[in-house]
Write a protein that holds these residues in place. Structure first.
Motif, mmCIF file in Angstrom:
data_model
loop_
_atom_site.group_PDB
_atom_site.id
_atom_site.type_symbol
_atom_site.label_atom_id
_atom_site.label_comp_id
_atom_site.label_asym_id
_atom_site.label_seq_id
_atom_site.Cartn_x
_atom_site.Cartn_y
_atom_site.Cartn_z
ATOM 1 N N MET A 113 0.848 -1.195 0.051
ATOM 2 C CA MET A 113 0.084 -0.044 0.085
ATOM 3 C C MET A 113 0.846 1.296 -0.014
ATOM 4 O O MET A 113 0.639 2.246 -0.783
ATOM 5 C CB MET A 113 -0.904 -0.127 1.391
ATOM 6 C CG MET A 113 -1.879 -0.908 1.133
ATOM 7 S SD MET A 113 -2.792 -1.097 2.754
ATOM 8 C CE MET A 113 -4.300 -2.024 2.523
ATOM 9 N N LYS A 114 1.823 1.340 0.954
ATOM 10 C CA LYS A 114 2.772 2.562 0.948
ATOM 11 C C LYS A 114 3.517 2.555 -0.387
ATOM 12 O O LYS A 114 3.779 3.831 -0.697
ATOM 13 C CB LYS A 114 3.641 2.399 2.035
ATOM 14 C CG LYS A 114 3.067 2.539 3.629
ATOM 15 C CD LYS A 114 3.894 2.700 4.694
ATOM 16 C CE LYS A 114 3.216 2.753 5.889
ATOM 17 N NZ LYS A 114 3.959 2.939 7.022
ATOM 18 N N MET A 115 3.907 1.352 -0.718
ATOM 19 C CA MET A 115 4.785 1.748 -2.224
ATOM 20 C C MET A 115 3.650 2.159 -3.374
ATOM 21 O O MET A 115 4.334 2.905 -4.079
ATOM 22 C CB MET A 115 5.261 0.281 -2.512
ATOM 23 C CG MET A 115 6.308 0.386 -3.462
ATOM 24 S SD MET A 115 7.852 1.491 -2.990
ATOM 25 C CE MET A 115 8.289 0.670 -1.593
ATOM 26 N N ARG A 116 2.578 1.840 -3.351
ATOM 27 C CA ARG A 116 1.605 2.543 -4.264
ATOM 28 C C ARG A 116 1.674 3.995 -4.213
ATOM 29 O O ARG A 116 1.496 4.832 -5.317
ATOM 30 C CB ARG A 116 0.308 1.780 -4.282
ATOM 31 C CG ARG A 116 0.216 0.381 -4.605
ATOM 32 C CD ARG A 116 -1.175 -0.133 -4.660
ATOM 33 N NE ARG A 116 -1.470 -1.573 -5.015
ATOM 34 C CZ ARG A 116 -1.560 -2.362 -3.761
ATOM 35 N NH1 ARG A 116 -1.691 -2.107 -2.596
ATOM 36 N NH2 ARG A 116 -1.529 -3.714 -4.167
ATOM 37 N N ALA A 117 1.437 4.345 -2.978
ATOM 38 C CA ALA A 117 1.482 6.175 -2.753
ATOM 39 C C ALA A 117 2.706 6.614 -3.160
ATOM 40 O O ALA A 117 2.803 7.406 -3.786
ATOM 41 C CB ALA A 117 1.103 6.157 -1.304
ATOM 42 N N MET A 118 4.206 5.884 -2.648
ATOM 43 C CA MET A 118 5.333 6.413 -3.078
ATOM 44 C C MET A 118 5.678 6.326 -4.528
ATOM 45 O O MET A 118 5.647 7.648 -5.140
ATOM 46 C CB MET A 118 6.476 5.523 -2.423
ATOM 47 C CG MET A 118 7.581 6.226 -2.642
ATOM 48 S SD MET A 118 9.074 5.324 -2.021
ATOM 49 C CE MET A 118 8.629 5.861 -0.242
ATOM 50 N N THR A 119 5.284 5.205 -5.394
ATOM 51 C CA THR A 119 5.765 5.223 -6.592
ATOM 52 C C THR A 119 4.673 6.288 -7.659
ATOM 53 O O THR A 119 4.951 6.483 -8.317
ATOM 54 C CB THR A 119 5.755 3.855 -7.191
ATOM 55 O OG1 THR A 119 4.329 3.076 -6.933
ATOM 56 C CG2 THR A 119 6.956 3.064 -6.436
ATOM 57 N N ALA B 286 4.331 10.728 -11.273
ATOM 58 C CA ALA B 286 3.892 11.617 -11.533
ATOM 59 C C ALA B 286 4.958 12.809 -12.130
ATOM 60 O O ALA B 286 4.249 13.835 -12.363
ATOM 61 C CB ALA B 286 2.772 12.469 -10.773
ATOM 62 N N GLN B 287 6.102 12.615 -11.875
ATOM 63 C CA GLN B 287 7.223 13.679 -12.100
ATOM 64 C C GLN B 287 7.864 13.170 -13.435
ATOM 65 O O GLN B 287 8.714 12.378 -13.376
ATOM 66 C CB GLN B 287 8.073 13.884 -10.875
ATOM 67 C CG GLN B 287 7.364 13.932 -9.618
ATOM 68 C CD GLN B 287 8.163 13.703 -8.298
ATOM 69 O OE1 GLN B 287 9.577 14.130 -8.286
ATOM 70 N NE2 GLN B 287 7.486 13.391 -7.431
ATOM 71 N N PRO B 288 7.509 13.678 -14.440
ATOM 72 C CA PRO B 288 8.137 13.361 -15.698
ATOM 73 C C PRO B 288 9.575 13.448 -15.900
ATOM 74 O O PRO B 288 10.338 12.621 -16.570
ATOM 75 C CB PRO B 288 7.444 14.072 -16.775
ATOM 76 C CG PRO B 288 7.010 15.612 -15.942
ATOM 77 C CD PRO B 288 6.672 14.925 -14.527
ATOM 78 N N GLU B 289 10.479 14.396 -15.283
ATOM 79 C CA GLU B 289 11.852 14.617 -15.369
ATOM 80 C C GLU B 289 12.382 13.586 -14.443
ATOM 81 O O GLU B 289 13.648 13.261 -14.515
ATOM 82 C CB GLU B 289 12.235 15.986 -14.738
ATOM 83 C CG GLU B 289 11.655 16.884 -15.211
ATOM 84 C CD GLU B 289 10.294 17.510 -14.552
ATOM 85 O OE1 GLU B 289 9.893 16.727 -13.851
ATOM 86 O OE2 GLU B 289 9.675 18.656 -15.168
ATOM 87 N N GLU C 181 8.621 -3.500 -8.614
ATOM 88 C CA GLU C 181 7.493 -4.089 -9.231
ATOM 89 C C GLU C 181 6.400 -3.000 -9.466
ATOM 90 O O GLU C 181 5.625 -2.815 -10.755
ATOM 91 C CB GLU C 181 6.819 -5.232 -8.529
ATOM 92 C CG GLU C 181 7.636 -6.468 -8.587
ATOM 93 C CD GLU C 181 6.981 -7.310 -7.531
ATOM 94 O OE1 GLU C 181 5.932 -7.326 -6.772
ATOM 95 O OE2 GLU C 181 7.595 -8.605 -7.428
ATOM 96 N N THR C 182 6.038 -1.916 -8.538
ATOM 97 C CA THR C 182 5.056 -1.173 -8.580
ATOM 98 C C THR C 182 5.581 -0.037 -9.499
ATOM 99 O O THR C 182 4.553 0.458 -10.122
ATOM 100 C CB THR C 182 4.773 -0.477 -7.225
ATOM 101 O OG1 THR C 182 4.426 -1.612 -6.319
ATOM 102 C CG2 THR C 182 3.536 0.381 -7.087
ATOM 103 N N ARG D 249 5.650 3.409 -14.183
ATOM 104 C CA ARG D 249 6.227 4.191 -15.133
ATOM 105 C C ARG D 249 7.702 3.212 -15.703
ATOM 106 O O ARG D 249 8.459 3.054 -15.079
ATOM 107 C CB ARG D 249 7.041 5.469 -14.702
ATOM 108 C CG ARG D 249 6.221 6.604 -14.628
ATOM 109 C CD ARG D 249 6.544 7.666 -15.748
ATOM 110 N NE ARG D 249 7.716 8.078 -16.257
ATOM 111 C CZ ARG D 249 8.399 8.899 -15.577
ATOM 112 N NH1 ARG D 249 8.073 9.471 -14.528
ATOM 113 N NH2 ARG D 249 9.735 9.055 -15.806
ATOM 114 N N SER D 250 7.416 2.471 -16.698
ATOM 115 C CA SER D 250 8.356 1.378 -17.250
ATOM 116 C C SER D 250 9.952 2.100 -17.672
ATOM 117 O O SER D 250 10.782 1.525 -17.785
ATOM 118 C CB SER D 250 7.792 0.660 -18.355
ATOM 119 O OG SER D 250 7.438 1.602 -19.386
ATOM 120 N N ASP D 251 9.771 3.574 -17.933
ATOM 121 C CA ASP D 251 10.907 4.319 -18.171
ATOM 122 C C ASP D 251 11.895 4.531 -17.078
ATOM 123 O O ASP D 251 13.054 5.036 -17.250
ATOM 124 C CB ASP D 251 10.794 5.406 -19.084
ATOM 125 C CG ASP D 251 9.916 6.209 -18.202
ATOM 126 O OD1 ASP D 251 9.003 6.090 -17.546
ATOM 127 O OD2 ASP D 251 9.863 7.569 -18.521
#
Length: 445
Positions: free
Chosen positions: A190-196, A201-204, A227-228, A233-235
Motif C-alpha cells: 500500500m505504501k509503495m503504491r502511494a510512493m511510486t 507523476a514527475q516526468p523529469e 514491481e510497482t 512508469r516503465s521508463d
C-alpha cells in the motif's frame, strides 16, 4: 559520465490548491465511500445508543502488553513507541472512552528478536495480559501471530488479541493472516503504491537508487518498489539497489559514493532509526542533496539530523500523518511533546486505543474473543477520520499522505522536533487508491 538533465522537485502546496486533484471521484471509490458512509451512519447510531448507557464497563482495567525493542540499537524508537501507547492509554481512559475502561500499557523488551518476543508473549500471558501490541519487525510479527493463534486454539478461555501497529509484510494479512491479528498500519504494498504513484507523476524523474537494510522489510521495500514503479512508469531506471546489515553502525560513505556515481536523481529507502540518521549524515557530509523518498523520516532523531542540512535535502515522507495533523490528535501531539520532550510519531496508537474502546463498549465486555469479533469489519473514527478494519483480512483501510520537509510557515506552523522545519502534505491518497485485493483465507473460531 553524461550529466543528468535537471530534475525539479514538487513543492508543498496549500491543501485548498490540491484538493481537486487529490479527490477526483472514480466509480470504485464512489462505491467504497458509499459503503463506508453507510457503515459510519450505523456506527454513529451505535454511539448514540451507547450515550444512553454511558461507560458500560466503568471500573474495569484492560492491560496491554507492548512487545518491542527497549534495549539495543533500535531501543530509542521502541521507547518512543511505548511512550506513545502509554500516553494514549492514559488520555483515553475512563470517561474519555465510550466503554469507560482504564487502559494500562506495560513494556516487554524483545531485543528485536522473534525468540525473545515469544518469551515475552509467554510471560505476558502468564501475567494475565490478553491484549498484545507490537510493530517493529515483520519477522517478530509473524512469530507472534502464529503463536497467538496456536495459544487461542489450545486455551480459548485465555484468548489473546494482537494489534500490529507497524510490521508491514503483506503476507501478514494474506497467506499468514489469522483471526486474532489486526494490522492498523498500511502494508508495504500500500505504501509503495502511494510512493511510486507520487514519483511517477514527475516526468523529469528517470533514475532512482534503492538503499535498504538487509532483512525482510528492506528486501520487500526493494522488491515492491521495482514491481510497482514498473507498473507506473516503465521508463524509470533503477540505477542501484544496495542492501546493508541493519543496526550495526554501518558506514554509508561508500554507499554515498555509489549513489553519486550512478547518476541517480533520487534515493528511495525503507531505512529507519539509526540507519536512516547515519545515512542522512553521510549524504550531508559529502554534500549530496538529492531527494530522499522514505517511510520513516519523522521518527525520533531524524528531523534533528535533517535540520543540519539547512533545508538543502528534499525529503518526502509516505505516512498516515504529517507534522500538522488536524483534529483531536493535534492537541494530543502538543501535550505529548510537552510531557516527554520528544515528538509523538506513532499516531497508530490513537487508532488502536480508539478501536478497542468502541468495540468493548459495543459488546459490553473486555473479552478478547468478543472484541475481536466486533473489530472484524468495524468502522470507527481514527485520528484522521472514519476508517474500516477490513473483515476479510483484518487490515485497516485508511489513507496516506506524501509530505515534504520544508520550513514551517503560516499554513504549517508546527515543526518536527522543534527544528523550525516540518513535514507538510503535498498529496493525500485515500484507501481506494492504495489498497488491493487480499489473498487471505481466514479461519474464524
Amino acid at each position: 559520465m553524461t550529466k543528468p538533465p535537471p530534475f525539479s522537485h514538487p513543492q508543498a502546496q496549500p491543501a485548498a490548491q490540491t484538493a481537486v486533484a487529490r479527490h477526483t471521484v472514480r466509480p470504485p471509490r464512489r462505491r467504497w465511500l458509499g459503503a463506508l458512509c453507510s457503515g459510519a451512519l450505523v456506527l454513529f447510531a451505535a454511539w448514540d445508543a451507547q450515550a444512553a448507557n454511558p461507560l458500560p464497563l466503568q471500573g474495569q482495567t484492560v492491560r496491554i502488553a507492548f512487545i518491542d525493542p527497549l534495549s539495543g540499537p533500535a531501543a530509542d524508537i521502541g521507547r518512543n513507541s511505548l511512550r506513545s501507547w502509554q500516553f494514549m492509554a492514559e488520555h483515553k481512559s475512563g470517561a474519555a472512552n465510550p466503554a469507560g475502561v482504564r487502559f494500562v500499557v506495560a513494556g516487554f523488551d524483545n531485543k528485536g528478536s522473534p525468540q525473545e518476543s515469544l518469551n515475552a508473549l509467554k510471560a505476558a500471558v502468564d501475567q494475565g495480559f490478553r491484549y498484545i501490541v507490537q510493530g517493529n519487525g515483520s519477522g517478530v510479527a509473524a512469530a507472534l501471530s502464529s503463536a497467538i493463534a496456536r495459544h487461542n486454539l489450545r486455551s480459548p478461555e485465555r484468548a489473546v488479541l494482537y494489534i500490529n501497529y507497524a510490521a508491514m509484510d503483506p503476507e501478514l494479512t494474506n497467506e499468514k493472516c489469522n483471526f486474532w491479528h489486526f494490522r492498523i498500519d498500511s502494508d508495504t504494498a500500500m505504501k509503495m503504491r502511494a510512493m511510486t504513484g507520487f514519483m511517477a507523476a514527475q516526468p523529469e524523474l528517470r533514475r532512482v537508487y534503492l538503499l535498504n537494510q538487509n532483512y525482510a522489510h528492506g528486501q520487500q521495500f526493494s522488491r515492491y518498489f521495482r514491481e510497482t514503479m514498473a507498473q507506473q512508469r516503465s521508463d524509470v531506471q533503477i540505477v542501484g539497489d544496495s542492501l546493508h546489515p541493519p543496526f550495526q553502525g554501518h558506514d554509508f560513505t561508500a554507499d554515498v559514493r555509489n549513489i553519486q556515481a550512478s547518476g541517480a536523481q533520487a534515493l528511495a529507502t525503507g531505512n529507519w532509526g539509526a540507519d536512516l540518521r547515519d545515512l542522512v549524515k553521510a549524504l550531508h557530509k559529502q554534500g549530496v542533496y538529492l531527494p530522499i523518498y522514505a517511510y520513516y523520516p519523522a521518527l525520533k532523531g531524524v528531523p534533528a539530523v535533517l535540520a543540519d542540512t539547512a533545508g538543502r535535502m528534499p525529503v518526502y515522507q509516505v505516512a498516515h500523518n504529517h507534522s500538522n495533523q488536524p483534529g483531536p490528535i493535534h492537541a494530543l501531539a502538543a501535550a505529548f511533546r510537552q510531557q516527554h520532550g520528544e515528538d509523538l510519531t506513532i499516531y497508530a496508537s490513537y487508532d488502536g486505543i480508539e478501536m478497542l474502546s468502541h468495540a468493548m463498549a459495543h459488546v459490553g465486555s473486555t473479552n478478547p474473543a468478543q472484541v475481536a469479533g466486533r473489530l472484524s469489519g468495524m468502522i470507527f473514527k481514527g485520528f484522521n477520520g472514519p476508517v474500516q478494519m477490513r473483515a476479510d483480512d483484518h487490515q485497516l483501510l485508511k489513507g496516506l499522505y506524501v509530505s515534504r520537509w520544508q520550513k514551517v510557515d503560516a499554513t504549517y506552523p508546527r515543526s518536527a522536533e522543534e527544528t523550525g522545519y516540518t513535514f507538510a502534505p503535498v498529496q493525500y491518497m485515500d484507501a481506494t487508491q492504495i489498497s488491493g485485493p487480499t489473498r487471505c483465507q481466514m479461519q474464524r473460531p
